[in-house]
Design a protein around this motif. Structure first.
Motif, PDB file in Angstrom:
ATOM      1  N   ALA A  82       7.349   3.330   9.223  1.00 26.81           N
ATOM      2  CA  ALA A  82       6.414   4.431   8.975  1.00 26.81           C
ATOM      3  C   ALA A  82       7.462   5.559   8.389  1.00 26.81           C
ATOM      4  N   LEU A  83       8.901   5.288   8.491  1.00 21.35           N
ATOM      5  CA  LEU A  83       9.838   6.374   8.117  1.00 21.35           C
ATOM      6  C   LEU A  83       9.756   6.442   6.283  1.00 21.35           C
ATOM      7  N   GLY A  84       9.231   5.293   5.856  1.00 20.88           N
ATOM      8  CA  GLY A  84       9.005   5.219   4.442  1.00 20.88           C
ATOM      9  C   GLY A  84       8.313   6.290   4.005  1.00 20.88           C
ATOM     10  N   ALA A  85       7.408   6.912   5.050  1.00 14.29           N
ATOM     11  CA  ALA A  85       6.340   7.853   4.392  1.00 14.29           C
ATOM     12  C   ALA A  85       6.790   8.838   3.452  1.00 14.29           C
ATOM     13  N   GLN A 101       8.995   8.713   1.150  1.00 16.58           N
ATOM     14  CA  GLN A 101       8.855   8.067  -0.125  1.00 16.58           C
ATOM     15  C   GLN A 101       7.579   7.741  -0.893  1.00 16.58           C
ATOM     16  N   ASN A 102       6.527   7.171  -0.069  1.00 23.95           N
ATOM     17  CA  ASN A 102       5.118   6.803  -0.200  1.00 23.95           C
ATOM     18  C   ASN A 102       4.540   6.830   0.988  1.00 23.95           C
ATOM     19  N   ARG A 103       3.389   7.444   0.750  1.00 21.56           N
ATOM     20  CA  ARG A 103       2.648   7.602   1.891  1.00 21.56           C
ATOM     21  C   ARG A 103       1.981   6.266   2.538  1.00 21.56           C
ATOM     22  N   LYS A 104       1.844   5.463   1.429  1.00 25.45           N
ATOM     23  CA  LYS A 104       1.279   4.055   1.843  1.00 25.45           C
ATOM     24  C   LYS A 104       1.859   3.416   3.043  1.00 25.45           C
ATOM     25  N   ALA A 105       3.283   3.768   3.042  1.00 19.98           N
ATOM     26  CA  ALA A 105       4.128   3.421   4.424  1.00 19.98           C
ATOM     27  C   ALA A 105       3.339   3.471   5.731  1.00 19.98           C
ATOM     28  N   LEU A 106       2.579   4.633   5.980  1.00 20.84           N
ATOM     29  CA  LEU A 106       1.928   4.876   7.202  1.00 20.84           C
ATOM     30  C   LEU A 106       0.517   3.924   7.222  1.00 20.84           C
ATOM     31  N   LEU A 107      -0.050   3.685   6.129  1.00 22.15           N
ATOM     32  CA  LEU A 107      -1.167   2.579   6.120  1.00 22.15           C
ATOM     33  C   LEU A 107      -0.686   1.187   6.726  1.00 22.15           C
ATOM     34  N   ALA A 108       0.627   0.923   5.992  1.00 20.01           N
ATOM     35  CA  ALA A 108       1.222  -0.653   6.114  1.00 20.01           C
ATOM     36  C   ALA A 108       1.667  -0.604   7.709  1.00 20.01           C
ATOM     37  N   ALA A 109       2.224   0.497   8.209  1.00 18.44           N
ATOM     38  CA  ALA A 109       2.812   0.651   9.384  1.00 18.44           C
ATOM     39  C   ALA A 109       1.509   0.663  10.502  1.00 18.44           C
ATOM     40  N   TYR A 115       6.953  -4.742   4.509  1.00 18.31           N
ATOM     41  CA  TYR A 115       8.290  -4.962   4.064  1.00 18.31           C
ATOM     42  C   TYR A 115       8.364  -4.131   2.826  1.00 18.31           C
ATOM     43  N   SER A 116       7.148  -3.828   2.031  1.00 16.49           N
ATOM     44  CA  SER A 116       7.488  -3.323   0.724  1.00 16.49           C
ATOM     45  C   SER A 116       7.621  -1.695   0.701  1.00 16.49           C
ATOM     46  N   TYR A 117       6.659  -1.098   1.769  1.00 17.57           N
ATOM     47  CA  TYR A 117       6.797   0.137   1.960  1.00 17.57           C
ATOM     48  C   TYR A 117       7.657   0.717   2.933  1.00 17.57           C
ATOM     49  N   ALA A 118       8.775  -0.120   3.693  1.00 17.76           N
ATOM     50  CA  ALA A 118       9.577   0.465   4.600  1.00 17.76           C
ATOM     51  C   ALA A 118      10.684   0.863   3.953  1.00 17.76           C
ATOM     52  N   PRO A 119      11.362   1.723   4.364  1.00 22.39           N
ATOM     53  CA  PRO A 119      12.676   2.208   3.446  1.00 22.39           C
ATOM     54  C   PRO A 119      13.480   0.797   3.558  1.00 22.39           C
ATOM     55  N   SER A 120      14.521   0.951   2.409  1.00 25.99           N
ATOM     56  CA  SER A 120      14.944  -0.287   2.081  1.00 25.99           C
ATOM     57  C   SER A 120      15.959  -1.052   3.106  1.00 25.99           C
ATOM     58  N   SER A 127      -0.689   2.503  22.057  1.00 27.29           N
ATOM     59  CA  SER A 127      -1.766   3.348  21.857  1.00 27.29           C
ATOM     60  C   SER A 127      -1.046   4.904  21.218  1.00 27.29           C
ATOM     61  N   ALA A 128       0.055   5.090  22.014  1.00 32.02           N
ATOM     62  CA  ALA A 128       0.781   6.465  21.505  1.00 32.02           C
ATOM     63  C   ALA A 128       1.177   6.344  20.028  1.00 32.02           C
ATOM     64  N   LEU A 129       1.822   5.394  19.788  1.00 26.71           N
ATOM     65  CA  LEU A 129       2.249   5.148  18.426  1.00 26.71           C
ATOM     66  C   LEU A 129       1.181   5.147  17.435  1.00 26.71           C
ATOM     67  N   GLY A 130       0.044   4.284  17.930  1.00 24.93           N
ATOM     68  CA  GLY A 130      -1.042   4.374  16.898  1.00 24.93           C
ATOM     69  C   GLY A 130      -1.609   5.450  16.584  1.00 24.93           C
ATOM     70  N   LEU A 131      -1.810   6.549  17.804  1.00 25.51           N
ATOM     71  CA  LEU A 131      -2.591   7.757  17.730  1.00 25.51           C
ATOM     72  C   LEU A 131      -1.581   8.754  16.835  1.00 25.51           C
ATOM     73  N   ALA A 132      -0.214   8.663  17.030  1.00 23.20           N
ATOM     74  CA  ALA A 132       0.800   9.301  16.221  1.00 23.20           C
ATOM     75  C   ALA A 132       0.650   8.965  14.733  1.00 23.20           C
ATOM     76  N   LEU A 133       0.497   7.625  14.389  1.00 23.12           N
ATOM     77  CA  LEU A 133       0.535   7.249  13.057  1.00 23.12           C
ATOM     78  C   LEU A 133      -1.104   7.738  12.344  1.00 23.12           C
ATOM     79  N   VAL A 134      -2.013   7.681  13.352  1.00 21.35           N
ATOM     80  CA  VAL A 134      -3.403   8.198  12.799  1.00 21.35           C
ATOM     81  C   VAL A 134      -3.345   9.757  12.300  1.00 21.35           C
ATOM     82  N   LEU A 135      -2.507  10.517  13.066  1.00 23.30           N
ATOM     83  CA  LEU A 135      -2.285  11.908  12.998  1.00 23.30           C
ATOM     84  C   LEU A 135      -1.674  12.229  11.606  1.00 23.30           C
ATOM     85  N   GLN A 136      -0.463  11.305  11.474  1.00 24.88           N
ATOM     86  CA  GLN A 136       0.181  11.443  10.191  1.00 24.88           C
ATOM     87  C   GLN A 136      -0.484  11.039   8.804  1.00 24.88           C
TER      88      GLN A 136
END
Lengths: 498, 120
Positions: A155-158, A160-168, A243-248, B89-98
Motif C-alpha cells: 500500500a506504500l506504493g499508493a 506512485q499509483n493509487r491502484k496500489a491500494l486496490l491491489a493491497a 507485485y506490480s503496484y508495490a514500491p520496487s 480488520s483494522a488494516l482492511g478498514l484503513a485501506l478502505v479509508l485510503q
C-alpha cells in the motif's frame, strides 16, 4: 558472552528482526532505520551461518520455546530440508536491504522511512518464521504477520499509483480467506489428533491409517489455504497487481522470497505429514497439483507475452515459474523434489535480480516502466541493462546461467518419470519465454534512437551485479545449490520410507 | 438425524462461514467485504471453541474435587487468532479509508469505471 546469543540462534533469527522492527518504527531519521536494519541483517546472516555449522555437525536442531517439550510447547526445527533455504533467505534479504534505500527514498515520503523499514523487518522476521516453525498453528500466525506486513508495504506504493491500494486490499481479502481456510484445516487435524506439532502429528495420524473423512477434509482445507498463499495457478489472482503496484524494493523482496517460503512449507506438509496417506497424496498430486502446474506454466507465460507493463510481465512470469516448481514437486520422487528445490533457489535469484533492475529503471524514468519507455535504455544505462539481460537469459534457461541448471534437472526428473508430454509442454513454454523477453531486449538495444550513456548509481547497481554474478557463478559451478537441494530431498524422502 | 443433533455445532459453523464468504463475494462495497471477512473469521473461532467443549466440563482449575474440564488449548489458540483477525480488520478498514480518500467512492463498480477512464 557471545555464546549466549549463539545458543539461541534458532530463535534469534526470527526474534531479532521482529524486535528491531518495533524499535525503529517511530524513528524520525531518514538514514538510521536503514543502517540499523542492515546491521540487524548482518547479525542475522552470522546466526544463519552458525546454524549451518551446527547442522553440519548434528544434522538436526529442535529449539523448544520456554523448554516446553515438543508435543506441548511450540518448537522450531532446523534440519537438512530448510537450512539451505535459511541461508539463501539470509543472504538475499541483506542484499535487497542494501539495494532498497535509494529506491525507497525516491518512491515514498522520506519521513516514512522508519515505518517502511519497520514493516520491512517485520516481513523478514515472519517469513523466516515460516521457514523454521514446526508447529502448524504457529505457521498460521507467521503467515498472517507476513501477509499484513507485506500488504502495508504494498500500500506504500499508493504515492506512485493509487491502484496500489486496490491491489493491497484484494491481497488482504483473498489472503485472509486463504489463511482462514488453513486454520479450519488445523482445527480438523487438532480435533482428530489433539496435537499441533508436526512430528507428533505424523505419529498421531498413523492410528487412522485406514483413512477418515474428517482428516481428508482437514488436509484439503490446509492445502487449499496454502495454495492461495503460494499463488498456485487458479488462485493466483492477487499476485500480479500486488507485485506490480508495490514500491520496487518491496516487489524485489516479495517476488524473490514470499511465495518461496510458503511453497517450502507446502512441500514439507505434503511429504513429511500427509505422506502417511499415500493414496490421498497421489490423488492430490496427480489430479490437482500436476494439471494445475501445467496450466500455470502455459497460461502464465501466455499472459506475460501480452503485457505492456514490465513489472506486470515479470509478475505473470512468476506465476509460470511457480508452476515449474510445483510441477517438480508433484513428481513424488527424489529427482522431482531435488529439481523443485533447485528451482526455488535459482528463481529467487533470477526474479530478485530482474525486479531490482526494473525497479532502478522505474525511478530513473519516474513513471511506470512500459515496453516503449525502455527504448534505448541499453545504451543509456549500460551497466544495469546488461545485468537485466543476463538475468533474463537465465529466466529463459540459457547455458552458463543457473536457469539452465534448473531446466536441466527438471527435464531429467520428468524423463525418469516418463512424462514426455510434460517435457514437450515445458520446452514449448521455455520457447515462449523467449518471446516476452525478446520484446524487452528489442526495445532496449535495437531501436533507432541512440543515447549517450549516463551515470548510474553505484549503490543500486552494486547489489544488482552481486545477484547477476551469482547467477553466472551458480550456472558454471552449480554444486552448492544442487547439494543443498539433494540434502532437502534426502531428508523429505527418508521421512517417506519410515 | 442423531448425527445432526450431535454435530450441530459443525452445521452452525458452516452456515456462518458460508454466509461470510457470500458477503465477501457478492457485495460491491469494500466496507461490506471487510465485515464479511470478519464474520467468516468469527465462524472459524466459534468452530474451534465448540470443539473444546466437554459435556459437563468446567473451567480447567485445579480443585480438590475431580471435575471433568473443557480443553483450554483451543481457547488459547483462538485468542491468538482473534488478535490476528482484529489486525486484519483494522488494516482492511484503513485501506478502505485510503481508497475513499483517493477515489471518493468505495463501490467496486464505480472504481472500475474510474480506472477504465484513466487508462484511456
Amino acid at each position: 558472552m557471545f555464546n549466549i546469543f549463539l545458543d539461541d540462534a534458532a530463535a534469534l533469527v526470527v526474534v531479532l528482526p521482529l524486535l528491531i522492527s518495533a524499535i525503529i518504527a517511530f524513528m524520525p531519521s531518514k538514514i538510521w532505520p536503514w543502517i540499523i536494519s542492515l546491521v540487524t541483517l548482518v547479525l542475522h546472516l552470522v546466526l544463519s551461518l552458525h546454524l549451518l555449522k551446527e547442522i553440519s555437525i548434528s544434522g538436526l536442531i529442535i529449539y523448544e520455546f520456554g523448554n516446553w517439550e515438543p508435543p506441548w510447547g511450540i518448537s522450531f526445527k532446523i534440519d537438512g530440508v530448510n537450512i539451505g533455504l535459511q541461508l539463501l533467505f539470509s543472504i538475499f534479504v541483506l542484499i535487497s536491504t542494501f539495494y532498497s534505500r535509494k529506491i525507497f527514498l525516491s518512491e515514498i515520503d522520506s519521513r516514512d522511512s522508519g515505518k517502511a523499514y519497520s514493516l520491512w523487518l517485520l516481513a523478514i522476521g515472519s517469513l523466516n518464521g515460516i521457514i523454521l516453525t514446526n508447529d502448524i498453528f504457529n505457521l498460521f500466525v507467521f503467515l498472517e504477520i507476513s501477509a499484513l506486513a507485506s500488504i502495508s508495504l504494498i500500500a506504500l506504493g499508493a504515492g506512485q499509483n493509487r491502484k496500489a491500494l486496490l491491489a493491497a486490499f484484494n491481497y488482504l481479502i483473498i489472503g485472509a480467506i486463504g489463511a482462514t481456510f488453513y486454520v479450519i484445516g488445523v482445527g480438523f487435524a487438532y480435533a482428530m489428533t489433539g496435537t499441533l506439532n508436526m512430528n507428533d502429528l505424523v505419529i498421531q495420524l498413523a492410528q487412522y491409517s485406514d483413512g477418515q473423512l474428517a482428516i481428508f477434509a482437514g488436509m484439503s482445507f490446509m492445502l487449499i489455504g496454502l495454495m492461495v498463499k503460494a499463488a498456485i495457478f487458479p488462485v493466483h489472482i492477487w499476485l500480479p497487481p500486488a507485485y506490480s503496484y508495490a514500491p520496487s524494493a518491496v516487489s524485489t523482496l516479495l517476488a524473490a522470497l514470499a511465495t518461496k517460503t510458503i511453497l517450502y512449507f507446502f512441500v514439507r506438509l505434503l511429504y513429511e505429514v500427509f505422506i502417511i496417506y499415500p493414496s490421498y497424496l497421489s490423488l492430490f498430486l496427480d489430479f490437482v497439483l500436476y494439471p494445475l502446474s501445467l496450466l500455470a506454466i502455459f497460461i502464465g507465460t501466455l499472459i506475460a507475452i501480452y503485457q505492456d507493463d514490465i513489472k506486470k510481465l515479470l509478475a505473470f512470469s512468476s506465476i509460470a515459474q511457480i508452476g515449474y516448481i510445483t510441477l517438480a514437486f508433484s513428481l513424488k520422487d527424489h529427482s522431482g523434489i531435488t529439481s523443485g528445490f533447485i528451482h526455488i533457489f535459482n528463481h529467487a535469484l533470477i526474479k530478485g535480480g530482474l525486479f531490482m533492475a526494473v525497479g532502478y529503471f522505474a525511478i530513473l524514468y519516474k513513471d511506470r516502466v512500459t515496453l516503449s519507455s525502455l527504448r534505448g535504455f541499453g545504451y543509456k544505462y549500460p551497466i544495469t541493462s546488461f545485468a537485466l539481460l543476463i538475468c533474463g537469459l537465465s529466466l529463459i534457461g540459457l547455458p552458463l546461467t543457473n536457469g539452465f541448471i534448473s531446466k536441466l534437472y527438471l527435464f531429467q526428473a520428468l524423463y525418469t518419470n516418463q512424462m514426455y508430454f510434460s517435457i514437450a509442454l515445458v520446452a514449448v513454454s521455455s520457447a515462449l519465454a523467449v518471446a516476452y523477453f525478446w520484446k524487452i531486449v528489442e526495445q532496449m538495444w535495437f531501436s533507432e534512437i541512440k543515447f549517450k550513456s549516463e551515470k548510474e548509481d553505484a549503490y543500486i547497481y552494486l547489489p544488482i551485479w552481486i545477484i547477476t554474478v551469482s547467477i553466472i557463478f551458480f550456472g558454471i559451478y552449480s554444486s552448492p545449490i544442487i547439494e543443498f537441494s539433494n540434502l532437502s530431498a534426502d531428508y523429505l524422502i527418508s521421512g517417506y520410507q519410515n | 438425524m442423531s448425527n445432526f443433533i450431535y454435530f450441530w455445532n459443525h452445521f452452525a459453523f458452516i452456515l456462518l462461514m458460508v454466509g461470510g464468504l457470500f458477503i465477501i463475494i457478492t457485495s460491491q462495497n469494500y466496507l461490506k467485504k471487510v465485515v464479511g471477512l470478519a464474520i467468516f473469521q468469527t465462524a472459524v473461532f466459534v468452530f474451534f471453541v465448540s470443539l473444546a467443549k466437554v459435556l459437563d466440563g468446567t473451567a480447567p482449575i485445579l480443585t480438590k474435587m475431580e471435575n471433568a474440564y473443557s480443553n483450554p488449548l483451543p481457547h488459547v489458540l483462538i485468542l491468538t487468532a482473534i488478535v490476528v483477525g482484529v489486525a486484519t480488520s483494522a488494516l482492511g478498514l484503513a485501506l478502505v479509508l485510503q481508497i475513499y480518500r483517493n477515489y471518493e467512492t468505495i463501490e467496486e463498480k464505480e472504481i472500475q469505471s474510474l480506472e477504465l477512464k484513466s487508462d484511456k
